[in-house]
Design an enzyme around this catalytic site. Structure first.
Site, mmCIF file in Angstrom:
data_model
loop_
_atom_site.group_PDB
_atom_site.id
_atom_site.type_symbol
_atom_site.label_atom_id
_atom_site.label_comp_id
_atom_site.label_asym_id
_atom_site.label_seq_id
_atom_site.Cartn_x
_atom_site.Cartn_y
_atom_site.Cartn_z
ATOM 1 N N ALA A 159 3.604 1.371 2.787
ATOM 2 C CA ALA A 159 4.142 1.486 4.133
ATOM 3 C C ALA A 159 3.432 2.470 5.070
ATOM 4 O O ALA A 159 3.428 2.250 6.279
ATOM 5 C CB ALA A 159 5.630 1.859 4.068
ATOM 6 N N GLY A 203 3.460 3.732 8.745
ATOM 7 C CA GLY A 203 4.706 3.231 9.299
ATOM 8 C C GLY A 203 4.554 2.265 10.456
ATOM 9 O O GLY A 203 5.554 1.866 11.055
ATOM 10 N N SER A 204 3.330 1.878 10.784
ATOM 11 C CA SER A 204 3.125 0.964 11.914
ATOM 12 C C SER A 204 3.897 -0.338 11.714
ATOM 13 O O SER A 204 4.664 -0.769 12.587
ATOM 14 C CB SER A 204 1.637 0.641 12.073
ATOM 15 O OG SER A 204 0.875 1.822 12.191
ATOM 16 N N GLU A 252 5.909 4.276 -0.190
ATOM 17 C CA GLU A 252 4.588 4.898 -0.065
ATOM 18 C C GLU A 252 4.359 5.792 -1.274
ATOM 19 O O GLU A 252 5.027 6.809 -1.436
ATOM 20 C CB GLU A 252 4.490 5.703 1.220
ATOM 21 C CG GLU A 252 3.191 6.471 1.383
ATOM 22 C CD GLU A 252 1.952 5.622 1.127
ATOM 23 O OE1 GLU A 252 1.112 6.028 0.304
ATOM 24 O OE2 GLU A 252 1.837 4.539 1.740
ATOM 25 N N ASP A 271 0.737 -5.079 2.540
ATOM 26 C CA ASP A 271 -0.512 -4.733 3.208
ATOM 27 C C ASP A 271 -1.176 -3.682 2.321
ATOM 28 O O ASP A 271 -1.023 -2.483 2.542
ATOM 29 C CB ASP A 271 -0.229 -4.186 4.605
ATOM 30 C CG ASP A 271 -1.496 -4.035 5.431
ATOM 31 O OD1 ASP A 271 -1.929 -5.031 6.019
ATOM 32 O OD2 ASP A 271 -2.050 -2.919 5.477
ATOM 33 N N CYS A 323 -6.837 -5.271 6.397
ATOM 34 C CA CYS A 323 -7.689 -4.979 7.553
ATOM 35 C C CYS A 323 -9.156 -5.034 7.133
ATOM 36 O O CYS A 323 -9.977 -4.237 7.575
ATOM 37 C CB CYS A 323 -7.342 -3.622 8.174
ATOM 38 S SG CYS A 323 -7.491 -2.214 7.057
#
Length: 424
Positions: free
Chosen positions: A91, A94-95, A114, A158, A211
């Site tokens: 996480a 936190g975005s 996290e 992610d 990403c």
């Protein structure tokens, strides 16, 4: 004469829809010019930035969150229901956790995990600034979470990645992550995918995103999820305002690969997956022991600080050691004690009593009965307060609820009628 390049910086608004005009007015009053993004009603893109956006008043009071436009896509692709429960496995900072919390709303639940302690502190700090009380946090290795099988309707994964899509910020990423150095990353991503599959209910949805532009971390992992874990691929419609490249492996049609240059954004990869079955096949394990013993606090005490308990989501106020926390009702019902989760910190507890955070704007009563209300009209007055100055208000008492043209901000201290700002 050359054209001025388009600024890449983007952000999202963190407020109920009715407050969006006031937040935009606050930004414009400080000289920021922005435009609405076509892919999300909360997203904005800067056109002019007179000084760093992170130093704006809107950022200080948690009404905006600076976030690359590509980074907003994974929560939007997951599209959790209002009131839903979502697990964010990796996480920090936190975005995506914060956007998920906005999507599920005050009655929902987002668990942000996290594993790294310094990053966990950053995650909690960001969520507290944004006043997202429906988000709770924990800290476990993402590949071995102490959560029941088939207990989540929606999971966002992610994972750590090579970051090849962020070369504008990290130009060494491609050179650093090559060959043998990449293999442990690929192995971890597969373990995280397997854990996400275990936690999903039949019919539940998983967004896998990175990403990076590396095919092994993107389409290669989606193929692993399809072939080895038995997940199904749900094709995603392209988001407006982006240009997407074709997937680089067969069988990955409908996954999205952001074209970094054409989209003026980070390179990102997003895939939406589904666990076969029907949701009713595995009911959620309700009624399990939820959290360690805590001392509940009557919410009425908030009224002495100009706060309204009625503005809080369903849940409990609780004291853990020297901190006051909010425990959302869905977390109390859904999370086992073994998770050792933490609700958002709302303030401090000491021998002198409980003191809520000065930035708890989401519970600020528009008509406080126990303290005065100060409604500031001019931006320079707010700037003066944050720079350590004071305002002569003529108000009595020790505290005042601070608003800007009706927009709740926080609580000020009063000293002989002069208002000063303090986070302590």
């Amino acid at each position: 004469m050359t054209d001025t390049p388009t600024l890449r910086r983007s952000f999202r608004l963190v407020c109920p829809p009715g407050r969006i005009p006031l937040v935009e007015e606050l930004l414009a009053a400080q000289g920021f010019v922005f435009e609405t993004e076509p892919f999300c009603p909360l997203a904005r893109r800067l056109v002019a930035e007179p000084f760093p956006l992170g130093r704006s008043l809107a950022a200080f009071w948690g009404y905006i969150y600076i976030q690359d436009r590509s980074s907003m896509l994974p929560p939007l692709a997951l599209a959790p229901e209002t009131g839903g429960r979502v697990l964010d496995m990796c996480a920090s900072p936190g975005s995506k956790t914060g956007l998920l919390a906005q999507l599920v709303g005050p009655g929902g639940l987002v668990l942000g995990n996290e594993p790294t302690r310094p990053r966990l502190a950053n995650l909690r700090r960001n969520l507290a600034t944004l006043n997202l009380l429906q988000a709770v946090t924990c800290s476990w290795p993402g590949e071995s979470l102490p959560l029941p099988d088939a207990s989540w309707d929606a999971v966002l994964l992610d994972p750590p990645c090579s970051g090849w899509g962020t070369t504008d910020k990290h130009p060494q990423a491609i050179r650093r992550w090559q060959g043998d150095r990449l293999k442990p990353m690929l192995d971890l991503q597969r373990k995280l995918l397997a854990e996400a599959c275990r936690l999903l209910r039949p019919g539940g949805k998983l967004v896998y995103s990175t990403c990076t532009t590396n095919v092994d971390e993107n389409e290669g992992q989606v193929r692993f999820a399809l072939d080895e874990l038995g997940l199904e691929r749900i094709p995603l419609a392209p988001f407006p305002g982006f240009v997407f490249a074709d997937p680089q492996l067969p069988g990955c049609e409908g996954t999205l690969r952001v074209d970094e240059d054409a989209s003026n954004a980070q390179g990102f990869y997003i895939a939406l997956l589904r666990k076969p079955g029907v949701s009713g096949d595995a009911p959620l394990p309700e009624g399990m022991p939820s959290t360690a013993a805590y001392r509940p606090v009557p919410p009425a005490f908030l009224e002495a600080f100009g706060l309204s308990p009625a503005l809080l989501p369903p849940g409990d106020l609780a004291v853990f050691e020297d901190s006051l926390h909010f425990l959302p009702a869905p977390a109390l019902a859904h999370l086992p004690a073994s998770v050792r989760w933490q609700g958002m910190a709302l303030g401090k507890a000491s021998a002198q009593g409980l003191v809520p955070s000065a930035r708890l704007r989401s519970a600020l009563d528009p008509e406080p009965r126990r303290i005065a209300r100060l409604d500031v009209d001019e931006v320079p007055d707010l700037v003066r307060l944050l720079q350590g100055g004071s305002l002569d208000t003529g108000l009595s008492g020790k505290e005042a609820a601070l608003f800007w043209r009706g927009l709740p901000l926080g609580r000020l201290r009063l000293k002989s009628g002069r208002a000063v700002w303090s986070d302590r």
